[in-house]
Motif scaffolding. Structure first.
Motif, PDB file in Angstrom:
ATOM      1  N   ALA A 528       0.835  -1.207   0.000  1.00 46.47           N
ATOM      2  CA  ALA A 528       0.000   0.000   0.000  1.00 46.47           C
ATOM      3  C   ALA A 528       0.869   1.255   0.000  1.00 46.47           C
ATOM      4  N   GLU A 531       2.228   1.765  -3.488  1.00 43.19           N
ATOM      5  CA  GLU A 531       1.165   2.313  -4.335  1.00 43.19           C
ATOM      6  C   GLU A 531       0.966   3.797  -4.039  1.00 43.19           C
ATOM      7  N   GLU A 532       1.031   4.159  -2.768  1.00 43.47           N
ATOM      8  CA  GLU A 532       0.859   5.564  -2.387  1.00 43.47           C
ATOM      9  C   GLU A 532       1.951   6.429  -3.004  1.00 43.47           C
ATOM     10  N   SER A 534       3.752   5.642  -5.664  1.00 41.68           N
ATOM     11  CA  SER A 534       3.605   5.591  -7.125  1.00 41.68           C
ATOM     12  C   SER A 534       2.534   6.554  -7.623  1.00 41.68           C
ATOM     13  N   ASN A 535       1.522   6.805  -6.801  1.00 41.85           N
ATOM     14  CA  ASN A 535       0.428   7.682  -7.202  1.00 41.85           C
ATOM     15  C   ASN A 535       0.750   9.161  -7.013  1.00 41.85           C
ATOM     16  N   HIS A 730       4.981   0.510 -10.818  1.00 41.50           N
ATOM     17  CA  HIS A 730       3.557   0.318 -11.097  1.00 41.50           C
ATOM     18  C   HIS A 730       3.211  -1.165 -11.268  1.00 41.50           C
ATOM     19  N   GLU A 733       2.622  -5.348  -7.490  1.00 39.02           N
ATOM     20  CA  GLU A 733       1.921  -6.568  -7.073  1.00 39.02           C
ATOM     21  C   GLU A 733       2.442  -7.787  -7.839  1.00 39.02           C
TER      22      GLU A 733
END
Length: 758
Positions: A528, A531-532, A534-535, A730, A733
């Motif tokens: 998570a 992802e945070e 990456s965003n 990206h 996962e």
């Protein structure tokens, strides 16, 4: 047995070695209750295990044989009691069960002083109690010395000669942290270590390096006393020790009059020459003494955290561990208060003998101090190989009296004999972020290692037990950009396989993952965070390329997301963690195990040219992969134990599919403005970016070191993620899943039990 007249009894007592030099008035009172007996040859006075005749015997005529079990219980030995010697002194302090079988070897005359009489005299004359303790302790030392000499020389040396040796030397009490002799001193004596522990050191560049230990029952200086060569090492005591010393002149005389002594000594020397000199391995020590020092009262009270007993259970799963506090000792020795006994005699013989007996059966002896600065507390400190401070995070550091005692102890301890110091911080609430660890470390410094534990989490104490005993499992995570996300999958697999992580380290992306694991985050929570990041545009915020192409502020914000906040310190993490950076200013590898977590992982992952260097003091720090991309070798030096390494850097990368490097200006211009032209002329070309080239350059710089770490590893993992680009965050996962599946399959071939084996 018959009563002996008072005058005769007093005279016989006064002439003996044991009862001599006792105040005449006390001796007179003892004499009133002395019994005598004449015993025929071959009479058994008592047997091992019998409850009979508690008191002290004095042999006034003839001699007897004692058949006694050796202290380690492995065998029995026969000893001769000569005229004028005492026996059965053990019964003064222990249950009324005899430790040996006594039989007369001739017609004998004996005096017997009952235990009840001696105890009454102790109560009436406190000074006599202290003298009696000292005399029984001295008798115990003589007995232990006799058993040492018999073990060394029994094949060829008569026991009368053993007695002659004992009567030719002198006793030395060497306090803890004292020097016996220095390297280069003349070899003018031979020593036998009767009680305690000594360490041998050699000097190199004005620094003392430990090269061995001398344990109870061993001799020191037997080679030098014959060769005349100077001492080859410096010897120091690391516990209160008792030695028996015989000067060269007297030993020479003994050897001349008793050639059997010279013969036996020569065999000992030959045996030593046949043994290889090795640096002492602390993890293989016969008995290690660990002392818990309660700094918060909550750890000491019943039905609270009870850290000592829980840690004993964890240690016991590795090797046999005995736990003792003052209450346990009182019960085992059948006394009211060990502190009162130690007040009279710091070397209280029954306590020493009790500890010696349990040390034969236990690898670890875990002692717990009183909360107060008592005599028991001081005794525990004096014998310890490792101090373990323990406190409740809510209560904090309360025990200043004992802490001051420890500080006084440290002031008297030379640096080369310093005792390792651990800190256990217990937390009732394991869901809150930890803080203020540095404040505690400063109050208790120097601390070798510190540990955070959940009050109800036995696995945390299991981790501490492994770290204390050199059986920990450490994980080293290599750098490799987005490929390092595979570490998350490895981490998830280890959790499912039941393989604990006791310490974690890493470089670059491996450092970021190590920080997350040490923070106690789950694999899902770490993904998570990726992802945070990456965003956001934190890793795409380009700057005017003077020192780097990325904006330092944005990069630092990204690292703070990984760290959890800008206020998390490495010292506050649940498990030990460190990472590596390259010090450009001083041209060396920097191991970072303290300070703000985000700054540590920011320094470790700073790709030169891509990110600006991290400023630390007067130094500039960049990616540790330049020197050591997989720091498992450092982990082993710091913590020992088992090593599991994860390398995500490919052996071959950035392989060109062109013969001539394309024009960079045209390549970049077409890629941005003329997409069709770019697809036609360049799309199939494998042209690396400046970031890829810099990252790969870092990996190449330490590839040889990574190969060395592979050889050192108990388990070496190389998840097949090399087809991913270093910037493919990206695809986190997918990369993590590959790491997970690879690790699960890998451990189908590598037996988990081998990794977990103590």
């Amino acid at each position: 047995m018959n009563k002996l007249d008072e005058n005769t009894a007093q005279q016989l007592l006064a002439n003996s070695i044991f009862f001599g030099n006792i105040d005449a008035s006390v001796l007179s009172k003892l004499a009133r209750s002395v019994f005598t007996s004449n015993v025929d040859l071959g009479t058994t006075l008592y047997k091992t295990g019998e409850v009979k005749h508690t008191g002290i015997f004095l042999l006034t005529n003839g001699n007897c044989t004692l058949n006694r079990q050796t202290e380690d219980g492995s065998s029995s030995r026969q000893e001769i009691v000569f005229e004028g010697e005492v026996f059965n002194t053990f019964s003064m302090f222990y249950d009324e069960i005899h430790q040996e079988t006594l039989k007369t070897a001739s017609d004998c005359s004996l005096l017997f002083v009952p235990k009840t009489v001696l105890l009454e005299m102790c109560a009436e004359h406190p000074d006599f109690e202290k003298i009696l303790h000292e005399k029984i302790s001295a008798e115990h030392n003589r007995e232990r010395l006799r058993s040492i000499l018999v073990k060394m020389y029994s094949d060829s040396v008569d026991q009368r000669v053993i007695n002659q040796i004992i009567n030719s030397g002198e006793w030395i009490d060497l306090p803890n942290n004292s020097k016996l002799f220095s390297a280069g001193d003349p070899s003018d004596s031979i020593y036998f270590l009767v009680r305690g522990l000594l360490k041998a050191f050699i000097s190199s560049n004005n620094y003392l390096t430990q090269v061995g230990e001398i344990n109870e029952g061993e001799a020191i200086g037997e080679m030098g006393i014959i060769s005349g060569e100077a001492r080859s090492a410096s010897i120091y005591s690391s516990r209160d020790s008792t030695l028996f010393q015989i000067h060269k002149e007297k030993f020479d005389s003994l050897m001349k009059s008793n050639p059997s002594v010279l013969y036996s000594l020569s065999k000992q020397i030959i045996s030593r020459f046949n043994k290889k000199q090795v640096i002492v391995d602390r993890s293989k020590k016969s008995t290690v003494f660990l002392t818990i020092i309660p700094m918060s009262r909550g750890l000491f009270e019943e039905n609270r955290l009870r850290v000592g007993e829980k840690l004993k259970n964890s240690l016991n799963s590795i090797a046999k561990c005995y736990y003792a506090d003052s209450n346990v000792v009182n019960k085992q020795l059948n006394i009211n208060d060990i502190n009162e006994k130690l007040r009279i005699d710091h070397d209280f013989f029954p306590l020493e003998n009790f500890i010696t007996r349990i040390s034969y059966d236990h690898r670890y002896i875990l002692l717990q101090c009183d909360f107060e600065n008592t005599f028991w507390t001081k005794w525990c400190l004096s014998i310890s190989d490792n101090f373990i401070f323990a406190l409740d995070s809510k209560e904090g550091l309360q025990n200043t009296l004992v802490l001051n005692e420890v500080k006084r102890f440290n002031e008297k301890t030379p640096s080369h004999l310093s005792v390792e110091r651990q800190l256990i911080i217990c937390h009732e609430d394991t869901n809150k972020n930890l803080f203020n660890t540095n404040e505690l470390l400063n109050q208790l410094k120097p601390i070798t290692q510190h540990h955070h534990v959940g009050a109800q989490n036995a696995k945390d104490l299991d981790r501490i037990a492994r770290l204390l005993t050199g059986t920990s499992i450490g994980i080293a995570l290599g750098g490799g950009g987005a490929r390092g996300v595979a570490h998350i999958g490895v981490y998830k697999a280890l959790i499912e396989l039941g393989i604990p992580i006791d310490v974690v380290c890493g470089t670059s992306m491996g450092a970021m993952m190590a920080g997350c694991i040490a923070s106690g985050l789950s694999p899902t929570e770490i993904l998570a965070k990726i992802e945070e990041v990456s965003n956001t545009n934190f890793l795409k915020d380009y700057d005017l390329p003077y020192s780097s192409i990325l904006n330092p502020k944005s990069y630092e914000l990204a690292m703070q997301i990984y760290a959890g906040s800008s206020r998390v310190f490495i010292e506050d993490l649940w498990i030990p963690m460190f990472c590596c950076a390259t010090n450009l200013s001083k041209s060396h590898l920097e191991v970072i195990d303290t300070g703000l977590l985000w700054k540590a992982i920011r320094a470790s992952g700073t790709v030169p040219g891509v990110h600006p260097p991290m400023v630390k003091g007067k130094s500039l720090l960049v990616d540790g992969g330049l020197i050591n991309n997989l720091p498992g070798d450092i982990l082993l030096k710091k913590f020992g134990g088992k090593l599991l390494s994860v390398n995500v850097s490919p052996e071959a990368d950035l392989i060109p599919n062109f013969d001539v490097y394309p024009n960079q200006k045209n390549y970049a211009f077409n890629k941005v403005l003329f997409k069709n032209m770019f697809r036609k002329d360049y799309l199939d070309l494998n042209v690396p970016t400046i970031v890829n080239i810099m990252l790969r350059s870092i990996m190449v710089g330490s590839s040889h070191k990574s190969n060395e770490v592979a050889d050192l590893s108990d388990v070496y993992l190389r998840p097949p993620v090399f087809h991913f680009a270093m910037g493919d965050l990206h695809k986190a996962e997918e990369i993590a899943q590959i790491g997970y599946e690879y690790t699960i399959n890998k451990f189908n071939r590598v037996q988990i039990s081998d990794l977990l084996k103590k």
